[in-house]
Structure formats: structure tokens, C-alpha cells
Design a protein around this motif. Structure first.
Motif, PDB file in Angstrom:
ATOM      1  N   TYR B  60       6.203 -29.955  17.622  1.00 50.66           N
ATOM      2  CA  TYR B  60       7.096 -29.257  16.697  1.00 50.66           C
ATOM      3  C   TYR B  60       7.786 -30.222  15.746  1.00 50.66           C
ATOM      4  O   TYR B  60       7.755 -30.047  14.531  1.00 50.66           O
ATOM      5  CB  TYR B  60       8.121 -28.432  17.472  1.00 50.66           C
ATOM      6  CG  TYR B  60       7.505 -27.209  18.082  1.00 50.66           C
ATOM      7  CD1 TYR B  60       7.304 -26.085  17.313  1.00 50.66           C
ATOM      8  CD2 TYR B  60       7.091 -27.200  19.388  1.00 50.66           C
ATOM      9  CE1 TYR B  60       6.706 -24.968  17.850  1.00 50.66           C
ATOM     10  CE2 TYR B  60       6.499 -26.095  19.940  1.00 50.66           C
ATOM     11  CZ  TYR B  60       6.310 -24.974  19.165  1.00 50.66           C
ATOM     12  OH  TYR B  60       5.708 -23.886  19.696  1.00 50.66           O
ATOM     13  N   GLY B  61       8.421 -31.264  16.320  1.00 47.71           N
ATOM     14  CA  GLY B  61       9.144 -32.194  15.469  1.00 47.71           C
ATOM     15  C   GLY B  61       8.221 -32.979  14.560  1.00 47.71           C
ATOM     16  O   GLY B  61       8.513 -33.210  13.391  1.00 47.71           O
ATOM     17  N   MET B  65       6.753 -29.450  11.691  1.00 45.05           N
ATOM     18  CA  MET B  65       7.830 -29.581  10.707  1.00 45.05           C
ATOM     19  C   MET B  65       7.441 -30.496   9.562  1.00 45.05           C
ATOM     20  O   MET B  65       7.947 -30.362   8.454  1.00 45.05           O
ATOM     21  CB  MET B  65       9.105 -30.079  11.389  1.00 45.05           C
ATOM     22  CG  MET B  65       9.767 -29.063  12.268  1.00 45.05           C
ATOM     23  SD  MET B  65       9.855 -27.433  11.540  1.00 45.05           S
ATOM     24  CE  MET B  65      10.871 -27.770  10.126  1.00 45.05           C
ATOM     25  N   VAL B  66       6.531 -31.461   9.822  1.00 45.22           N
ATOM     26  CA  VAL B  66       6.044 -32.283   8.712  1.00 45.22           C
ATOM     27  C   VAL B  66       5.332 -31.389   7.702  1.00 45.22           C
ATOM     28  O   VAL B  66       5.506 -31.532   6.487  1.00 45.22           O
ATOM     29  CB  VAL B  66       5.108 -33.398   9.211  1.00 45.22           C
ATOM     30  CG1 VAL B  66       4.349 -34.024   8.067  1.00 45.22           C
ATOM     31  CG2 VAL B  66       5.890 -34.460   9.921  1.00 45.22           C
TER      32      VAL B  66
END
Lengths: 364, 178
Positions: B60-61, B65-66
Motif C-alpha cells: 500500500y505505502g 500510493m506511488v
């Protein structure tokens, strides 16, 4: 072991390792300038200090002295956050890397200072690893993937076409090659049966170079994929498209000056060292002796502690040497070539490597 | 110690979520979402799920999200205009949210056999997790992978379709110019 000792010891370790890491970054820059100079048939920096050895210090001082310009069109909060994020992510990774034999304790040395001090120092204060995490490998991948934001935000917040293009190229490149990078490590994890970096290295230490994952583990395809993906992940030549000088002036850090530029610069070289550390741990046997027990083992505590450190640094150094060598000799890829190579060659190859390794492990 | 960390990161998580709604600039919202994701990962870690925490950050991070920020940057989306919303939406929206939350809360509170997770030093190793995942939960796991494969195929099909359209549109414009 009291919690106070543990906290004090950890803070001390973090401080020392950070300083060593920053020095390593500074001297990697010098190594690159000297080597590329030699490759291009010139001397490289040689005026400051003997053989130019003080050049990094002078460069650092210069970066500090320069005027810090913040262009008026930038989006300030993110413009200021981006270099911190980039450098932070690159310095944090060494925290899970075992860079020497992690079984060495402070207690072993305290005995030489007299029984009184030895009784004062508790057991369990390990010297050569800051934190031993069960999922160390995943932590490394996670922090690397967060590091993308440093570059992406820098390019976007600069409000400059070149910066934005550099950042877009970089995010696309990093996301694409992260897949190949992650998949190339699966073979090693399959063989080791753990994600703990210390255990992965210890399994490679039994018969020296023959039990390295690169040779004994038959992971040379994975190593090749890792190498290619690592060049792309660190934005290094031949995949340095995000900062291609001839097309994008400076890429994502065009609008940065003085210490903020230096932070991006340090982050890039820090990432090179990190990638070298990971390659050493996963493929080249980490801190273990490449000769195995061929020459016997020393019983001196100091030799036992420092020899693994020497092997580790030597292996990381050879990796950095390779990095610079490639930079000095290879031309830059075109963008479509980069994407084709990543998705059509490296990815399938990595998946094939996983299948082959699993079959080998299952049928053995 | 665990309680303090829990409070800090739960607070950070909520603050990020509220900030996500309040920010008018898409990139700030995306960044707040990253804060939410990463503090959720820390909460997982406090509950002893280290693999889940690492996967949360990576997937996710790091990846999803990128792509979010990438799209925001690529479209160079500007500031949203702040409107108060229609009165009808507010009149129906707030009670509806409260009702849904109440239903979810009662279902979770009354459910039996969900198991317990405590803030503790105990850590579920990746081995234990994968043993459960590949024996007890094998069917859901495989079905999920098929689901993802279908999503990928759908994305490819959509991209091809719109590519063909763009080509025909482009040629139509070109002939129109002539």
C-alpha cells in the motif's frame, strides 16, 4: 540486561553507524571520481590532501557555504520535505543490516579491561547489528519503496518541467524494477526458508565461497536480475534516465541548490551502499569468510570480531567498484528500451528462476 | 509502552484520515493517505503481525500510493474548489453514515469466534502465517489470485480498447482538418 543499558547502547550504535555511513558516502563519491578518471585516462581529484583524499571534506564544506535558494514558484512544504525523505530512507536501511558477526558482544571486550568493568557490562549487547528483525528483508524492501516519494515529490513540488519529467520517469522506473528486484530475492528466501538477514547469512557461511547463494545456491540468474534491478532502483548509469543531463538538465533535483542538493546526492550514494550491502548479505555470504575453514580460525577475540567486518566491507567495496566500472563504460539506455528490458526480460526471467529453484528444492 | 505507541499511532492514523478529507489539494490528500497506511502498519506490528505490517508498507505505502501520486502528478491536478455540498446530500448523508457505522459495530460486537488480538510482545512468525494461509485458507487464497488475474486482464482489455478508439479519433481529427 536493564532497559537503560539497551537504550544507551542502541543510541550509541546508531550514532556511530550513521557517522560511518556518511563517511562511506563521502568516500564513495571520491572513489567514483577517481575511478571514472582512471577509466577516462586522467587522474581525477588529486590536489586536496595526499591522492586527493581530503576532497570529500572540501566538497562538503562547499555545499554548506553555498547560498540556499528556494525558487518562488515551488510548493514549499513538499519542496522542503522531499530531500529529508530521500536521505532519511537511504540512511535508515543500515539499521537492519548485520555488518559483522552479530554474535560478538560488548561483554567479550570488557573482560580485557579488568574484571570490575566486565561485571558492570551486561551480556546481550551485540556489537555489529543495530536491530535483528525477523522480516529484515521485507523491511529493506519497504523502506526502499517509501524512498520513491523523495524523488517524486521533489520533482512535482519544484514546479519545473524538467523536474517533473525526471520525477515521472523515476517513479515509473522504480515501480517497474521493484517487481523484478523483489522476485529475484524470492529464490534466496526459498533456499534459506527465512526472511531474517542474520540467518540467511549464517546458512551461507558453512563452506566458504562454495556455500554462497551465488555459487553453491545456483542463484546466479537471480544475482544478475538483482544487479540490473539495483542499477535501475538507484537511478545509476546505465539506467540514470531520471537525471539524464543531456535531456533534463538535472532531472528531479534541477531546482535544488546547496545542502538540499547535497542531500539528494548523499541519498543516491547511500542507496548504492545499501544495495551493495543487500547483495553481499543475500548472494555473497555476508560477513563470513570466503575461504571457509581452509586456513583455520583465530582464537584472538579481536581478530574474531574484526575479520568478519573486513570481509563485509571488502565485498561491499567490490560491489561499489563494479557500479562505478559500469558507469564508466556503459552508455545510457533509451526509455522504451528500459521498460522493455524490465517487463519483457527481467520479470519473466525472475519468475522462471523462482519456478526452477522451487523445483530443485522439491526434487532434491 | 505498547499502549503509548498504540495511542500515538492510532492518533496519527485518525489525524491523517481527517486531513485527507479536509485538504483541498489532491497531492496533500494522497500523502495523508500514505500516513494512514504506514501508521496502520505500525498498529499491525504492535499486534504482533510483522509480516502483515511489512506487506502493508510495501504494497500500500510503496506500490499503490506511488501510482496515486504518479497519476496526480501526471494529470497535474489543481486545487479543488470547495463547495458546501447540496443540502439534500447532507440531510441524507450524515444519518446514513451513522446508520452504517452502527450496523457494522453491532455486527462486529455480536460476532462469535473472531479470535482476539492483544498489544503484546508475542509475534506471529511468517512461517505460522503461511502454514495457515496455505492449508486452512488455501481455497480463498487461490480464488483471490484468480480475481486479481481477472482484474489485470480487464485492465489490459480496457487499455487496448481505448487505444484503438484514440487512434480512430486521431485519424478522424486529422481527416477533419483536411
Amino acid at each position: 540486561m536493564t532497559i537503560l543499558w539497551f537504550i544507551l547502547w542502541s543510541v550509541l550504535k546508531v550514532a556511530v553507524v550513521t557517522v560511518v555511513m556518511l563517511l562511506g558516502v563521502a568516500y564513495t563519491v571520491l572513489l567514483e571520481r577517481k575511478l571514472v578518471g582512471r577509466i577516462q585516462n586522467r587522474y581525477g581529484p588529486c590536489r586536496v590532501g595526499p591522492f586527493g583524499l581530503l576532497q570529500p571534506l572540501v566538497d562538503g564544506a562547499k555545499s554548506f557555504m553555498k547560498e540556499d535558494i528556494i525558487p518562488s514558484g515551488v510548493y514549499r512544504p513538499l519542496y522542503l520535505l522531499a530531500p529529508i525523505l530521500a536521505l532519511g530512507c537511504s540512511l535508515i536501511l543500515i539499521g537492519v543490516v548485520p555488518f559483522g558477526d552479530p554474535r560478538v558482544q560488548l561483554h567479550d571486550f570488557a573482560q580485557y579491561c579488568g574484571p570490575w568493568i566486565a561485571s558492570l557490562v551486561p551480556r546481550g549487547l551485540y556489537l555489529f547489528q543495530i536491530s535483528d528483525v525477523n522480516v529484515g528483508l521485507l523491511v529493506i524492501l519497504g523502506v526502499t519503496s517509501i524512498g520513491v516519494y523523495g524523488i517524486a515529490l521533489a520533482g512535482w513540488s519544484s514546479n519545473n518541467k524538467y523536474s517533473l519529467l525526471g520525477a515521472l520517469r523515476s517513479s515509473a522506473q522504480l515501480v517497474s524494477y521493484e517487481l523484478a528486484l523483489g522476485l529475484s530475492l524470492v529464490g534466496v528466501v526459498l533456499r534459506a526458508g527465512t526472511l531474517n538477514l542474520r540467518l540467511i547469512v549464517e546458512q551461507q557461511g558453512t563452506r566458504g565461497i562454495l556455500s554462497w547463494n551465488l555459487f553453491g545456491g545456483m542463484q546466479f540468474v537471480a544475482f544478475f536480475i538483482y544487479l540490473m534491478a539495483a542499477y535501475a532502483e538507484t537511478n545509476r548509469s546505465p539506467f540514470d534516465l531520471p537525471e539524464a543531463e543531456s535531456e533534463l538538465t538535472g532531472g528531479y533535483h534541477t531546482e535544488y541548490s546547496s545542502m538540499k542538493f547535497a542531500m539528494f546526492f548523499m541519498a543516491e550514494y547511500g542507496n548504492m551502499i545499501n544495495v551493495g550491502c543487500v547483495a553481499t548479505l543475500l548472494f555473497l555470504g555476508g560477513w563470513t569468510n570466503p575461504f571457509g575453514n581452509l586456513f583455520g580460525t583465530s582464537h584472538n577475540v579481536f581478530v574474531q570480531a574484526l575479520l568478519p567486518l573486513f570481509w563485509f566491507v571488502l565485498k561491499v567495496f567490490s560491489f561499489l567498484f563494479l557500479y562505478v566500472w559500469v558507469r564508466g563504460t556503459q552508455p545510457r539506455f533509451r526509455y522504451d528500451q528500459l521498460m522493455n528490458f524490465g517487463w519483457r526480460w527481467l520479470m519473466p526471467l525472475a519468475i522462471l528462476n523462482i519456478v526452477a529453484t522451487s523445483l530443485w528444492l522439491a526434487l532434491r | 509502552m505498547h499502549l503509548i505507541l498504540f495511542l500515538v499511532f492510532a492518533g496519527l492514523c485518525l489525524a491523517g484520515a481527517i486531513n485527507l478529507l479536509l485538504q483541498s489539494h489532491p497531492i496533500n490528500s494522497a500523502l495523508s493517505l500514505i500516513v494512514v497506511m504506514v501508521s496502520l502498519a505500525v498498529l499491525y506490528l504492535l499486534l504482533g503481525a510483522e509480516f502483515l505490517a511489512a506487506a502493508q508498507v510495501i504494497v500500500y505505502g510503496g506500490a499503490i500510493m506511488v501510482l496515486f501520486t504518479f497519476v496526480v502528478m501526471l494529470l497535474n491536478a489543481g486545487r479543488e474548489e470547495r463547495t458546501l455540498g447540496s443540502r439534500a446530500a447532507r440531510a441524507i448523508g450524515f444519518p446514513a453514515v451513522v446508520a452504517i457505522l452502527a450496523v457494522i459495530a453491532t455486527v462486529i460486537l455480536h460476532a462469535q469466534g473472531l479470535g482476539v488480538a492483544r498489544l503484546s510482545d508475542g509475534i506471529t512468525s511468517t512461517e505460522e502465517l503461511s502454514a495457515v494461509l496455505f492449508t486452512k485458507l488455501l481455497l480463498p487464497f487461490e480464488v483471490t489470485s484468480v480475481l486479481i488475474l481477472i482484474a489485470i486482464l480487464g485492465a489490459v482489455a480496457l487499455a487496448r480498447h481505448s487505444e484503438g478508439n484514440a487512434d480512430s479519433q486521431g485519424s478522424a481529427e486529422r481527416t477533419g482538418e483536411k
